[in-house]
Design a protein around this motif. Structure first.
Motif, PDB file in Angstrom:
ATOM      1  N   THR A 329       0.852  -1.192   0.000  1.00 44.30           N
ATOM      2  CA  THR A 329       0.000   0.000   0.000  1.00 44.30           C
ATOM      3  C   THR A 329       0.883   1.235   0.000  1.00 44.30           C
ATOM      4  OG1 THR A 329      -1.860  -1.046   1.135  1.00 44.30           O
ATOM      5  CG2 THR A 329      -1.657   1.336   1.358  1.00 44.30           C
ATOM      6  N   TRP A 330       0.602   2.164  -0.913  1.00 42.99           N
ATOM      7  CA  TRP A 330       1.324   3.430  -0.988  1.00 42.99           C
ATOM      8  C   TRP A 330       0.309   4.544  -0.817  1.00 42.99           C
ATOM      9  CZ3 TRP A 330       6.552   3.777  -1.258  1.00 42.99           C
ATOM     10  CH2 TRP A 330       7.102   5.048  -1.462  1.00 42.99           C
ATOM     11  N   ILE A 331       0.574   5.496   0.091  1.00 38.38           N
ATOM     12  CA  ILE A 331      -0.396   6.540   0.398  1.00 38.38           C
ATOM     13  C   ILE A 331       0.190   7.913   0.084  1.00 38.38           C
ATOM     14  CG2 ILE A 331      -1.857   7.593   2.168  1.00 38.38           C
ATOM     15  CD1 ILE A 331      -1.820   4.942   3.657  1.00 38.38           C
ATOM     16  N   ASN A 332      -0.517   8.662  -0.749  1.00 36.82           N
ATOM     17  CA  ASN A 332      -0.201  10.066  -1.000  1.00 36.82           C
ATOM     18  C   ASN A 332      -1.133  10.951  -0.189  1.00 36.82           C
ATOM     19  OD1 ASN A 332       0.770   8.950  -3.923  1.00 36.82           O
ATOM     20  ND2 ASN A 332       1.782  10.884  -3.412  1.00 36.82           N
ATOM     21  N   PRO A 333      -0.589  11.898   0.594  1.00 35.76           N
ATOM     22  CA  PRO A 333      -1.452  12.833   1.313  1.00 35.76           C
ATOM     23  C   PRO A 333      -1.913  13.961   0.394  1.00 35.76           C
ATOM     24  CG  PRO A 333       0.811  13.399   1.734  1.00 35.76           C
ATOM     25  CD  PRO A 333       0.842  12.164   0.851  1.00 35.76           C
ATOM     26  N   GLU A 334      -2.845  14.723   0.889  1.00 30.98           N
ATOM     27  CA  GLU A 334      -3.191  15.996   0.241  1.00 30.98           C
ATOM     28  C   GLU A 334      -1.963  16.888   0.225  1.00 30.98           C
ATOM     29  OE1 GLU A 334      -3.560  20.210   0.931  1.00 30.98           O
ATOM     30  OE2 GLU A 334      -3.135  18.734   2.494  1.00 30.98           O
ATOM     31  N   CYS A 335      -1.849  17.695  -0.788  1.00 24.36           N
ATOM     32  CA  CYS A 335      -0.790  18.706  -0.799  1.00 24.36           C
ATOM     33  C   CYS A 335      -1.316  19.946  -1.529  1.00 24.36           C
ATOM     34  CB  CYS A 335       0.453  18.185  -1.495  1.00 24.36           C
ATOM     35  SG  CYS A 335       1.883  19.283  -1.318  1.00 24.36           S
ATOM     36  N   CYS A 336      -1.205  21.146  -0.903  1.00 25.03           N
ATOM     37  CA  CYS A 336      -0.298  21.430   0.203  1.00 25.03           C
ATOM     38  C   CYS A 336      -0.910  22.465   1.143  1.00 25.03           C
ATOM     39  CB  CYS A 336       1.032  21.944  -0.321  1.00 25.03           C
ATOM     40  SG  CYS A 336       1.852  20.825  -1.495  1.00 25.03           S
ATOM     41  N   GLN A 337      -2.133  22.215   1.607  1.00 29.00           N
ATOM     42  CA  GLN A 337      -2.828  23.232   2.405  1.00 29.00           C
ATOM     43  C   GLN A 337      -3.287  22.745   3.773  1.00 29.00           C
ATOM     44  OE1 GLN A 337      -3.420  26.500   1.398  1.00 29.00           O
ATOM     45  NE2 GLN A 337      -2.200  26.076  -0.430  1.00 29.00           N
ATOM     46  N   TYR A 338      -3.468  21.440   3.944  1.00 28.29           N
ATOM     47  CA  TYR A 338      -4.180  20.985   5.140  1.00 28.29           C
ATOM     48  C   TYR A 338      -3.438  19.913   5.934  1.00 28.29           C
ATOM     49  CZ  TYR A 338      -7.824  23.409   2.545  1.00 28.29           C
ATOM     50  OH  TYR A 338      -8.523  24.352   1.851  1.00 28.29           O
TER      51      TYR A 338
END
Length: 495
Positions: A329-338
């Motif tokens: 599993t590879w997870i990308n976060p939101e970018c780039c405000q929160y």
């Protein structure tokens, strides 16, 4: 043999029991239109004909089975023949989950941790930078690190290749004789944001968080394995580091250029490698204007995996709850405000995100076979006092050119690592409160490509690049003893 049109007309006149028997190549084995001028001989030899027909049917069936499985190799979802099954992982870990957050150095985020004296951070240490690298000594102003970093950083520090060179070496053009003194962070912050007399604002690049401001990360570190010598792959921005994280090279890219937005990278990635080995994976993503990491690669789109193996982050929580996460599993976060920690993302919102991912995994039926790796893609321009390694193997022979702020051109050969970033291993199969310094059982320092090295060992995969080969694996930190782990982490701080 009759023509197809004759056969079709004939079938309208015949019952099912009168259809001819066909061999494996479509030839007619028997038909009621066959005549025998010697009926007595037919009666005497009927068992011979029956045996011949039976043998033909058996041969046809065997051939159809072989064709079925041969074609099945190219059809997703069909069984693979022996030898094409996914390799069994070594040890108790069956599922690897990687979350890569954004833009914080080790000192900025973890340098204030106090639970262990073995952490090479900023506690009981004076770490200062000159306001002007060209005048590094008193009486010229010095800016020293304090545990007063703000929840929302007022400025986004320079984290280009050129900026990283100034921060680490005090020059945009380091050579093999340049000492990595880690003295240029404040100077570069003042230049990048045109800060003049307000040194308190410039100090945000070197200040750090005390443990009570990062209680979620502090609990993760205290309950699992914290690396204090884990370096980014590139002393530069997000996407080149994420390319190294997922393929062991950036293919000569040193900035967040158009190639990362158009799935143009041609090199093999961990996603392609896993697919070739029949090991399932998913890239769960909450990105906005960045592509998820798996979509950097041409192969992901051309293979169709972009439609089947890149999923929204909400699906991660559902799959974790159902116990259906893939082996990788590879997870990308939101970018780039929160929630990514990248300025101006608030620190406590990023902490809430870390808490949600950990607790989803901890509550999952798969937790007892899971290794959760948290790291940060790069330092984001924030200061660190530990010099990164030099003279390391690049991922390939490509170099990158960039124009420095002084107007001159620089060439980067990908032979220097980036700045330290906070990294934690979490699993019921790792120790509690372990502080991992430089490895003692193998040479070199941990870095982003250590993840690829470990995955190669776990599933017996080929090593992707010379940088991956150089990187130590952390497989020795996986124990053979299961232990209890926290079900919940603390609430994020309000500050």
């Amino acid at each position: 043999m009759s023509t197809p049109s004759q056969d079709a007309r004939r079938e309208t006149l015949r019952g099912e029991e009168h259809r001819p028997l066909l061999g494996p190549d479509g030839e007619v084995l028997s038909s009621d239109s066959d005549s025998d001028p010697h009926p007595r001989r037919w009666a005497a030899s009927s068992w011979v004909r029956t045996g011949t027909i039976t043998l033909g049917l058996l041969l046809a069936s065997a051939l159809l089975v072989l064709v079925f499985f041969s074609v099945g190799l190219a059809i997703p979802g069909l069984p693979h023949p022996p030898g094409k099954k996914p390799p069994a992982p070594r040890g108790p870990i069956k599922n690897v989950v990687v979350l890569v957050q954004e833009n914080l150095s080790f000192d900025a985020f973890a340098g204030g941790l106090t639970y262990s004296p073995h952490i090479d951070g900023l506690v009981n240490r004076s770490f200062c930078n000159p306001a002007n690298i060209n005048h590094p000594h008193p009486p010229h102003p010095q800016v020293c690190a304090k545990p007063t970093a703000k929840n929302v950083a007022p400025d986004d520090p320079d984290h280009s290749i050129a900026g990283g060179s100034m921060q680490i070496y005090g020059t945009y053009h380091p050579d093999n004789a340049s000492p990595p003194a880690m003295q240029g962070f404040v100077t570069e912050q003042i230049r990048a944001h045109r800060i003049k007399a307000d040194l308190s604002r410039a100090a945000e690049v070197i200040n750090y968080y005390p443990p009570d401001h990062v209680p979620v990360f502090s609990a993760m570190a205290e309950n699992f394995v914290l690396f204090d010598r884990w370096f980014a792959s590139v002393p530069g921005p997000t996407n080149p580091n994420r390319a190294y994280l997922t393929s062991g090279t950036s293919h000569g890219h040193g900035m967040n250029d158009l190639a990362f937005l158009t799935s143009a990278l041609p090199q093999p990635s961990i996603f392609e490698q896993l697919s070739d080995a029949h090991i399932d994976w998913v890239n769960y993503s909450n990105t906005s204007w960045f592509l998820p990491d798996a979509l950097f690669y041409r192969w992901t789109v051309r293979s169709g995996k972009s439609a089947t193996h890149v999923k929204p982050l909400d699906q991660f929580y559902r799959d974790a709850r159902a116990g259906t996460l893939p082996p990788f599993t590879w997870i990308n976060p939101e970018c780039c405000q929160y929630t990514s920690f990248h300025p101006p993302s608030p620190i406590n919102m990023g902490e809430a995100f870390l808490k949600s991912i950990y607790e989803a995994l901890r509550a999952s039926p798969q937790w007892n076979e899971t290794l959760f790796i948290l790291t940060f893609d790069e330092h984001g321009g924030f200061a660190d006092h530990v010099a990164p390694p030099q003279d390391v193997p690049p991922g390939d022979a490509r170099t990158y050119r960039e124009r420095a702020p002084d107007g001159s051109e620089i060439e980067f050969k990908f032979d220097r690592l980036g700045v330290r970033v906070p990294t934690v291993l979490m699993s019921p199969w790792v120790g509690r409160g372990v502080v991992q310094n430089r490895p003692t059982d193998q040479p070199n320092d941990f870095s982003h490509t250590s993840i690829l090295k470990y995955v190669a060992e776990l599933w017996d995969l080929p090593v992707l690049t010379p940088r991956v080969a150089w990187s130590p694996s952390f497989g020795g930190l996986i124990t053979d003893t299961w232990r209890e782990t926290p079900e919940k982490l603390p609430e994020p701080a309000v500050f």
